[in-house]
Design a protein around this motif. Structure first.
Motif, PDB file in Angstrom:
ATOM      1  N   LYS A 179      14.287  30.112  -2.221  1.00 51.63           N
ATOM      2  CA  LYS A 179      13.502  31.141  -2.897  1.00 51.63           C
ATOM      3  C   LYS A 179      12.427  31.712  -1.979  1.00 51.63           C
ATOM      4  O   LYS A 179      11.930  32.814  -2.216  1.00 51.63           O
ATOM      5  CB  LYS A 179      12.848  30.567  -4.158  1.00 51.63           C
ATOM      6  CG  LYS A 179      13.807  30.323  -5.305  1.00 51.63           C
ATOM      7  CD  LYS A 179      13.067  29.759  -6.509  1.00 51.63           C
ATOM      8  CE  LYS A 179      14.016  29.491  -7.665  1.00 51.63           C
ATOM      9  NZ  LYS A 179      13.302  28.896  -8.836  1.00 51.63           N
ATOM     10  N   ALA A 180      12.085  30.951  -0.960  1.00 53.64           N
ATOM     11  CA  ALA A 180      10.993  31.344  -0.071  1.00 53.64           C
ATOM     12  C   ALA A 180      11.462  31.893   1.272  1.00 53.64           C
ATOM     13  O   ALA A 180      10.637  32.346   2.074  1.00 53.64           O
ATOM     14  CB  ALA A 180      10.074  30.140   0.169  1.00 53.64           C
TER      15      ALA A 180
ATOM     16  N   LEU B 152       4.830  24.805   2.126  1.00 54.92           N
ATOM     17  CA  LEU B 152       6.097  25.416   2.527  1.00 54.92           C
ATOM     18  C   LEU B 152       5.938  26.758   3.245  1.00 54.92           C
ATOM     19  O   LEU B 152       6.585  26.957   4.293  1.00 54.92           O
ATOM     20  CB  LEU B 152       7.011  25.569   1.316  1.00 54.92           C
ATOM     21  CG  LEU B 152       8.409  26.117   1.581  1.00 54.92           C
ATOM     22  CD1 LEU B 152       9.172  25.232   2.553  1.00 54.92           C
ATOM     23  CD2 LEU B 152       9.188  26.271   0.269  1.00 54.92           C
TER      24      LEU B 152
ATOM     25  N   ARG C 139      14.581  25.528  -4.041  1.00 58.24           N
ATOM     26  CA  ARG C 139      13.166  25.887  -3.913  1.00 58.24           C
ATOM     27  C   ARG C 139      12.876  26.533  -2.556  1.00 58.24           C
ATOM     28  O   ARG C 139      12.172  27.548  -2.471  1.00 58.24           O
ATOM     29  CB  ARG C 139      12.312  24.626  -4.098  1.00 58.24           C
ATOM     30  CG  ARG C 139      10.815  24.870  -4.025  1.00 58.24           C
ATOM     31  CD  ARG C 139      10.062  23.605  -4.423  1.00 58.24           C
ATOM     32  NE  ARG C 139      10.255  22.521  -3.479  1.00 58.24           N
ATOM     33  CZ  ARG C 139       9.451  22.292  -2.432  1.00 58.24           C
ATOM     34  NH1 ARG C 139       8.428  23.111  -2.187  1.00 58.24           N
ATOM     35  NH2 ARG C 139       9.675  21.281  -1.630  1.00 58.24           N
ATOM     36  N   ILE C 140      13.454  25.964  -1.502  1.00 60.99           N
ATOM     37  CA  ILE C 140      13.239  26.527  -0.166  1.00 60.99           C
ATOM     38  C   ILE C 140      13.885  27.903  -0.045  1.00 60.99           C
ATOM     39  O   ILE C 140      13.306  28.835   0.521  1.00 60.99           O
ATOM     40  CB  ILE C 140      13.792  25.565   0.912  1.00 60.99           C
ATOM     41  CG1 ILE C 140      12.998  24.257   0.903  1.00 60.99           C
ATOM     42  CG2 ILE C 140      13.737  26.202   2.294  1.00 60.99           C
ATOM     43  CD1 ILE C 140      13.630  23.144   1.711  1.00 60.99           C
TER      44      ILE C 140
ATOM     45  N   THR D 166       7.096  18.322   1.501  1.00 61.42           N
ATOM     46  CA  THR D 166       6.632  19.680   1.783  1.00 61.42           C
ATOM     47  C   THR D 166       6.497  20.424   0.457  1.00 61.42           C
ATOM     48  O   THR D 166       7.478  20.943  -0.082  1.00 61.42           O
ATOM     49  CB  THR D 166       7.613  20.425   2.712  1.00 61.42           C
ATOM     50  OG1 THR D 166       7.834  19.659   3.902  1.00 61.42           O
ATOM     51  CG2 THR D 166       7.052  21.787   3.096  1.00 61.42           C
ATOM     52  N   ASP D 167       5.281  20.472  -0.070  1.00 62.36           N
ATOM     53  CA  ASP D 167       5.090  21.071  -1.393  1.00 62.36           C
ATOM     54  C   ASP D 167       4.984  22.592  -1.286  1.00 62.36           C
ATOM     55  O   ASP D 167       5.037  23.174  -0.192  1.00 62.36           O
ATOM     56  CB  ASP D 167       3.873  20.471  -2.093  1.00 62.36           C
ATOM     57  CG  ASP D 167       2.568  20.675  -1.334  1.00 62.36           C
ATOM     58  OD1 ASP D 167       2.490  21.595  -0.477  1.00 62.36           O
ATOM     59  OD2 ASP D 167       1.615  19.921  -1.574  1.00 62.36           O
ATOM     60  N   ASP D 168       4.834  23.246  -2.430  1.00 64.35           N
ATOM     61  CA  ASP D 168       4.829  24.705  -2.468  1.00 64.35           C
ATOM     62  C   ASP D 168       3.645  25.302  -1.719  1.00 64.35           C
ATOM     63  O   ASP D 168       3.712  26.439  -1.255  1.00 64.35           O
ATOM     64  CB  ASP D 168       4.825  25.202  -3.912  1.00 64.35           C
ATOM     65  CG  ASP D 168       6.158  24.970  -4.606  1.00 64.35           C
ATOM     66  OD1 ASP D 168       7.167  24.819  -3.893  1.00 64.35           O
ATOM     67  OD2 ASP D 168       6.194  24.938  -5.846  1.00 64.35           O
ATOM     68  N   ARG D 169       2.584  24.571  -1.592  1.00 60.20           N
ATOM     69  CA  ARG D 169       1.432  25.073  -0.841  1.00 60.20           C
ATOM     70  C   ARG D 169       1.684  24.999   0.671  1.00 60.20           C
ATOM     71  O   ARG D 169       1.272  25.885   1.416  1.00 60.20           O
ATOM     72  CB  ARG D 169       0.180  24.254  -1.202  1.00 60.20           C
ATOM     73  CG  ARG D 169      -1.102  24.796  -0.579  1.00 60.20           C
ATOM     74  CD  ARG D 169      -2.321  24.107  -1.148  1.00 60.20           C
ATOM     75  NE  ARG D 169      -2.303  22.664  -0.908  1.00 60.20           N
ATOM     76  CZ  ARG D 169      -3.296  21.860  -1.271  1.00 60.20           C
ATOM     77  NH1 ARG D 169      -4.356  22.339  -1.911  1.00 60.20           N
ATOM     78  NH2 ARG D 169      -3.221  20.557  -1.018  1.00 60.20           N
TER      79      ARG D 169
ATOM     80  N   GLU E 269      15.631  20.939  -4.311  1.00 58.10           N
ATOM     81  CA  GLU E 269      14.757  21.184  -3.174  1.00 58.10           C
ATOM     82  C   GLU E 269      15.289  22.321  -2.305  1.00 58.10           C
ATOM     83  O   GLU E 269      14.528  23.171  -1.820  1.00 58.10           O
ATOM     84  CB  GLU E 269      14.596  19.913  -2.348  1.00 58.10           C
ATOM     85  CG  GLU E 269      13.836  18.815  -3.051  1.00 58.10           C
ATOM     86  CD  GLU E 269      12.428  19.270  -3.402  1.00 58.10           C
ATOM     87  OE1 GLU E 269      11.681  19.659  -2.496  1.00 58.10           O
ATOM     88  OE2 GLU E 269      12.083  19.254  -4.605  1.00 58.10           O
TER      89      GLU E 269
END
Length: 263
Positions: A202-203, A163, A199-200, A158-161, A196
């Motif tokens: 942060k969103a 997510l 990263r999640i 699941t990349d940043d685009r 990972e």
């Protein structure tokens, strides 16, 4: 606020991590499965994932596939799965229950009927692994309108685009799959999971719970140290498959829960 939301709010206040346990409803039979579920809260489980057996479990590894096959062979149905939830609620226990499975049995039941019965039975959330965000109108949005959390899986691919789409309409918590592939395929590594999870987070403000590849208290602790909690499924189902008595299964679960709570 659902029981899931309340549980994570309490754990945050206590500065504790969550332990989530998965078991397949009806495995190895209805009565034993029910007794295991009834014992999970006292074994330290914060959230119960109750597997809904299905004939084509494409995301599951051999251990959980076989558990589903045993359950179906023993006559397990969606109704009997909801009865297990009702049995826990009849004790007064408020541990959240997440029903985890595939869309076909829900679709066959009828979404409106299913959601009404699930809510009445004491189900708090759903993980439906074969419904992507593009299909939210099918079940996700109606479930949330009915007062159920809809929990989504994020994976190493699941990349940043992608997510933000995965997180759209996700509630309760995010389930991060620590490895690529099916359940039980490999061991989780905290060093790989940590970036990972960061990263999640942060969103989203939702808790991020990590599953797949956790088999020991030490791994549960290591994963919980870098996430908001750990999920164990295959390892527990494996103990059930070995024919262990209910008390031995619950003793094993307790060691995993203790590990996650030390995280």
């Amino acid at each position: 606020m659902t029981r899931i939301d309340d549980t994570f709010a309490r754990l945050r206040a206590e500065k504790r991590k969550a332990f989530v346990a998965y078991v397949m409803a009806g495995d190895p039979n209805y009565e034993t499965s029910k007794q295991i579920v009834l014992g999970l809260p006292s074994a330290g489980v914060d959230v119960i994932e109750l597997g809904l057996p299905f004939t084509d479990p494409m995301a599951d590894g051999p251990t959980i596939q076989l558990a589903g096959a045993r359950a179906l062979a023993g006559g397990q149905t969606l109704e009997k799965t909801l009865d297990i939830a009702r049995a826990l609620r009849a004790t007064g226990d408020q541990t959240p229950i997440v029903l985890m499975g595939y869309y076909n049995p829900i679709y066959s039941r009828g979404v409106d009927r299913f959601l009404s019965e699930a809510k009445e039975a004491g189900i708090d959330g759903l993980i439906v692994v074969d419904l992507p965000p593009e299909e939210d109108e099918e079940l996700c949005l109606p479930a949330q309108e009915a007062g159920l959390n809809f929990i989504r899986l994020a994976t190493p691919t699941t990349d940043d685009r992608r997510l933000p789409k995965v997180l759209t309409n996700t509630t309760g918590f995010v389930y991060y799959v620590s490895i690529t592939g099916i359940t039980g395929a490999a061991a989780a590594e905290a060093s790989q999971v940590a970036p990972e999870v960061a990263r999640i987070k942060k969103a989203t403000d939702l808790p991020v719970i990590v599953g797949f590849g956790i088999r020991t208290p030490e791994t549960a602790q290591a994963i919980a140290e870098v996430a908001d909690g750990a999920v164990v499924g295959t390892a527990i189902v494996g103990k059930i498959a070995e024919g262990r008595p209910v008390n031995e299964v619950l003793d094993y679960v307790r060691t995993l829960a203790d590990g996650a709570h030390r995280g």
